[in-house]
Design an enzyme around this catalytic site. Structure first.
Site, PDB file in Angstrom:
ATOM      1  N   LYS A 107       1.128  -1.772   0.110  1.00 53.06           N
ATOM      2  CA  LYS A 107       0.064  -0.055  -0.008  1.00 53.06           C
ATOM      3  C   LYS A 107       0.836   1.158   0.164  1.00 53.06           C
ATOM      4  CE  LYS A 107      -4.199  -2.208   2.638  1.00 53.06           C
ATOM      5  NZ  LYS A 107      -4.586  -2.480   1.876  1.00 53.06           N
ATOM      6  N   GLU A 156      -3.161   7.341   7.779  1.00 52.21           N
ATOM      7  CA  GLU A 156      -3.336   8.184   7.008  1.00 52.21           C
ATOM      8  C   GLU A 156      -4.742   8.875   7.675  1.00 52.21           C
ATOM      9  OE1 GLU A 156      -4.781   5.718   3.639  1.00 52.21           O
ATOM     10  OE2 GLU A 156      -6.678   5.279   3.815  1.00 52.21           O
ATOM     11  N   ARG A 208      -6.395  -7.860 -10.414  1.00 49.21           N
ATOM     12  CA  ARG A 208      -7.397  -8.682 -10.923  1.00 49.21           C
ATOM     13  C   ARG A 208      -8.589  -8.899 -11.177  1.00 49.21           C
ATOM     14  NH1 ARG A 208     -10.142  -8.893  -5.596  1.00 49.21           N
ATOM     15  NH2 ARG A 208      -9.123  -7.911  -4.395  1.00 49.21           N
TER      16      ARG A 208
HETATM   17  P1  ADP Z   1      -7.716  -3.890   2.361  1.00 50.39           P
HETATM   18  O1  ADP Z   1      -6.789  -4.042   1.348  1.00 50.39           O
HETATM   19  O2  ADP Z   1      -7.784  -4.155   3.610  1.00 50.39           O
HETATM   20  O3  ADP Z   1      -9.664  -4.372   1.355  1.00 50.39           O
HETATM   21  P2  ADP Z   1      -8.427  -0.752   1.297  1.00 50.39           P
HETATM   22  O4  ADP Z   1      -7.567  -0.086   1.685  1.00 50.39           O
HETATM   23  O5  ADP Z   1      -8.532  -1.483   0.427  1.00 50.39           O
HETATM   24  O6  ADP Z   1      -8.285  -2.013   2.736  1.00 50.39           O
HETATM   25  O7  ADP Z   1      -9.333  -0.140   2.731  1.00 50.39           O
HETATM   26  C1  ADP Z   1     -10.563  -1.625   2.905  1.00 50.39           C
HETATM   27  C2  ADP Z   1     -11.716  -0.158   3.340  1.00 50.39           C
HETATM   28  O8  ADP Z   1     -11.395   0.176   4.268  1.00 50.39           O
HETATM   29  C3  ADP Z   1     -12.454   0.263   2.695  1.00 50.39           C
HETATM   30  O9  ADP Z   1     -13.384   0.383   1.334  1.00 50.39           O
HETATM   31  C4  ADP Z   1     -13.401   2.015   3.878  1.00 50.39           C
HETATM   32  O10 ADP Z   1     -14.068   1.252   4.031  1.00 50.39           O
HETATM   33  C5  ADP Z   1     -12.102   1.696   4.956  1.00 50.39           C
HETATM   34  N1  ADP Z   1     -10.829   3.045   4.353  1.00 50.39           N
HETATM   35  C6  ADP Z   1      -9.931   2.005   3.962  1.00 50.39           C
HETATM   36  N2  ADP Z   1      -9.075   3.752   4.204  1.00 50.39           N
HETATM   37  C7  ADP Z   1      -9.746   4.668   5.217  1.00 50.39           C
HETATM   38  C8  ADP Z   1      -9.207   6.442   5.822  1.00 50.39           C
HETATM   39  N3  ADP Z   1      -8.244   6.635   5.070  1.00 50.39           N
HETATM   40  N4  ADP Z   1     -10.633   6.315   6.396  1.00 50.39           N
HETATM   41  C9  ADP Z   1     -11.708   6.430   6.602  1.00 50.39           C
HETATM   42  N5  ADP Z   1     -12.022   4.504   6.254  1.00 50.39           N
HETATM   43  C10 ADP Z   1     -11.199   4.269   5.211  1.00 50.39           C
END
Ligand code: ADP
Length: 666
Positions: free
Chosen positions: A116, A200, A292
């Site tokens: 990430k 973040e 993917r």
């Molecule tokens: P993963 O790879 O575990 O799926 P993601 O980065 O895609 O993690 O984030 C999964 C979920 O977490 C997002 O769909 C959102 O709901 C929440 N999320 C991620 N980043 C943030 C953020 N900066 N603020 C609030 N919620 C977040």
């Protein structure tokens, strides 16, 4: 185009890929673990090869074995599906080395997006909007704490190697930072073997909006619009839809362009998804890229009229993208619900067992069911407990929503706990229905989604009783037809008594509640009584457990599935696993001999009441099961010797499994 491909996956996605391959005249090779020997994907594929024991790390994750099978069967390409090896750069590379096409992006693109923090650094360069935060190498807790101050609370700590919602901590104030960091690092190191994190800004009431992108080997890259996946539980998607409610053409174009920029920055080829987190006022920030095909890709297929697996196969075989950006069109609205074997009331605990009854809604142009299982199949603890994906299309969101409600109401699953009732409530929640989405919706609407009153209406009890009576009538009809004296009064079920009218009673249970239904037979129907309420009931039992009923003046369209002593009543998108406690038993021929020693429902072994070797009489209690918060005693169906119990105390058993061996008395 390829002549033969191997699918390195299982379940619904393997079946999904096979479907398109077949349409394109491409032969398919399935691989399977011992637990999947009779799985649907094995039955559908042209060839199938066993690759190992049930545990994924000994079968679906063993790259060398899968490659070896591909070579042996002459498959020219491998489709990895999602999960398992789909985002494994080493596997993509190994395929290339072996001269087999990996149907996915180049290994370098997977690597670039794998972390990430590295992905954020790349995106920064490509000028893709990022959530404010720190994604550098310095992992010193004190340093990270000052970064959190700079960003401003609340912040989110994320494992850079994270995925599937694991390794994330929201922190609301500085005093909590240190502890949250330590716990996040612990989880990350356990789950991903890498404890690095990024910090973040935590976006309040965010939406999850992702863009489907597609690249080819000729430098083309397009976006296939967005999917809104805001409805989540614990950072996991529950419902997905396209287009995103409230999306404007300008923002769609801006997000689409940002996603294409992101893909181009890593030389992307094939299907990918760029996930953004969006604020309520329309800003959006890059979150991550999934390299993917996504679980929710059918939503995009329904609104674009395209087959994304076909695109994947064309691109992988070297063809250019079939369409240019200007040729892509968004049509109507689509929605997907993930049907899971899980118990929403118990924290969405996965449920395992045999799908004793599985009746999905009928598929059409507007209703699609992607599944990897059929009635009689087992949901095992080895893999994801998804039963199916239900996808609907409508000319607009309202119509799509109405069709989703209807389709959920027709979906009937017996044998495992499932989330259909929960989804039915979810699509009816006013905030969801009006499209006010954010990732906290499920959390906020707890009261509507998890109603605490377990009151069962009189209608439900009466419909269950009516179904029971109609079933008895049908059985008696069968018996009579096969007997020497079909007109004998002994086969009549009209409740006639020598000394006048008599009321018969049926007793049902639901959880702790039990209810008596009084029955009086009259020509063409029954008077049913629940408490002080008395209604004339008539109805017809269809072939597929359908019950068309009339209670008083009201008509009902329900279904009742019998499994052991369970009577699963389905009505208006809800279901009640009732138990029949007492009835005039009219069994089919031979019924008494079978079934007595099988688990009538999935549950836990609570007590073993006799010792192996014991001689028992018919009716002796042998074992107690606990299921759906109820106890159930298994009694000997005949005289015999208990040879052995097949389960120990505390074991979980699935519906229909043999519980013990009862031998003849020597
Ligand atoms: P993963 O790879 O575990 O799926 P993601 O980065 O895609 O993690 O984030 C999964 C979920 O977490 C997002 O769909 C959102 O709901 C929440 N999320 C991620 N980043 C943030 C953020 N900066 N603020 C609030 N919620 C977040």
């Amino acid at each position: 185009m390829f002549k033969k491909i191997l699918i390195a996956n299982r379940g619904e996605i393997a079946c999904r890929v096979i479907k398109t391959a077949r349409c394109m005249g491409i032969a398919t090779v399935a691989v399977y673990s011992e637990a999947d020997a009779n799985a649907r994907h094995v039955r559908l594929a042209d060839e199938a090869v066993l690759i190992g024991p049930p545990a994924a790390r000994e079968s679906y994750l063993v790259a060398e074995r899968i490659l070896e099978v591909a070579k042996r069967t002459g498959a020219e390409a491998i489709h990895p599906g999602y999960g398992f090896l789909s985002e494994n750069a080493d596997f993509a590379e190994a395929c290339e080395k072996a001269g087999i096409v990996f149907i996915g992006p180049p290994a370098s693109a997977i690597r670039a997006m794998g972390s990430k923090s590295a992905a954020k650094a790349l995106m920064e360069k490509a000028r893709v909007p990022l959530t404010p935060g720190y994604h550098g190498d310095n992992q010193d807790p004190a340093f990270l704490a000052t970064q959190a101050e700079r960003i401003g609370y609340p912040v989110l700590i994320k494992a850079t190697a994270g995925g599937g919602g694991k390794g994330m901590r929201r922190v609301d104030q500085g005093s909590e930072f240190e502890a949250a960091l330590a716990s996040c690092k612990r989880e990350a190191s356990n789950a991903f073997g890498d404890d690095r994190v990024l910090v973040e800004k935590y976006i309040v009431k965010p939406r999850h909006i992702e863009i489907q992108v597609f690249g080819d080997r000729h430098g083309n890259c397009v976006y296939l619009f967005e999917r809104d996946c805001s409805v989540q539980r614990r950072y996991q998607k529950v419902l997905e839809e396209a287009p995103a409610p409230g999306m404007t053409p300008e923002r769609r174009a801006a997000m689409g362009q940002a996603a294409v920029d992101a893909a181009k920055a890593v030389g992307y080829v094939g299907a990918g998804t760029v996930e953004f987190i969006a604020t309520q006022d329309g800003n959006f920030f890059f979150m991550e890229m999934n390299t993917r095909l996504q679980v929710e890709h059918p939503v995009t297929e329904m609104v674009t009229g395209l087959d994304l697996v076909e695109w994947q196969l064309r691109v992988a075989s070297g063809e250019p993208l079939p369409l240019k950006q200007q040729q892509l069109e968004l049509n109507g609205h689509a929605m997907e619900a993930r049907i899971y074997a899980e118990d929403p009331a118990r924290g969405f605990l996965p449920s395992t067992g045999r799908l004793v009854h599985l009746s999905p809604p009928r598929e059409s142009n507007d209703v699609r069911v992607d599944t990897g299982v059929e009635q009689g199949d087992e949901i095992t603890p080895h893999y994801d407990p998804m039963i199916a994906k239900l996808i609907v299309w409508g000319a607009d969101r309202r119509q799509a929503l109405a069709r989703m409600r209807q389709a959920l109401a027709q979906y009937r699953v017996v044998g495992v706990s499932n989330n259909i009732d929960f989804l039915t409530r979810l699509v009816a929640v006013p905030s969801f229905a009006s499209g006010q989405l954010d990732t906290g919706l499920i959390e906020r609407e707890q009261a509507l989604l998890f109603p605490t009153d377990s009151d069962v209406s009189a209608d439900v009890w009466m419909l269950a009783a009516l179904a029971e009576l109609l079933l008895e009538q049908r059985m008696a009809g069968k018996k009579r037809a096969g007997s020497v004296a079909p007109d004998s009064p002994w086969y009549a079920l009209d409740g006639w008594r020598l000394n006048g009218r008599a009321e018969r009673r049926l007793v049902f249970r639901f959880g702790e509640a039990s209810q008596e239904v009084g029955v009086e037979v009259v020509p063409g129907g029954y008077w049913l009584r629940v408490g002080s309420q008395r209604l004339l009931a008539r109805g017809k039992l269809g072939t597929d457990s359908e019950l068309q009923a009339q209670l008083g003046e009201r008509r009902f369209q329900a279904a009742v599935v019998a499994s052991g002593e369970r009577r699963h009543l389905f009505l208006e998108g809800r279901s009640w696993p009732l138990a029949l406690v007492d009835t005039l038993h009219v069994g089919g021929a031979g019924e008494e001999e079978t079934g007595g020693l099988r688990a009538p429902m999935p549950g836990k072994v609570l007590a073993l009441l006799v010792k192996p070797g014991a001689v028992v009489e018919k009716g002796t209690p042998l074992l107690v099961l606990e299921a759906m918060k109820m106890e159930h005693t298994i009694c000997a169906p005949r005289k015999g010797v208990v040879k052995a119990f097949r389960f120990a105390l505390g074991d979980l058993v699935s519906d229909g499994t043999e519980l013990l061996d009862l031998d003849e008395v020597p």
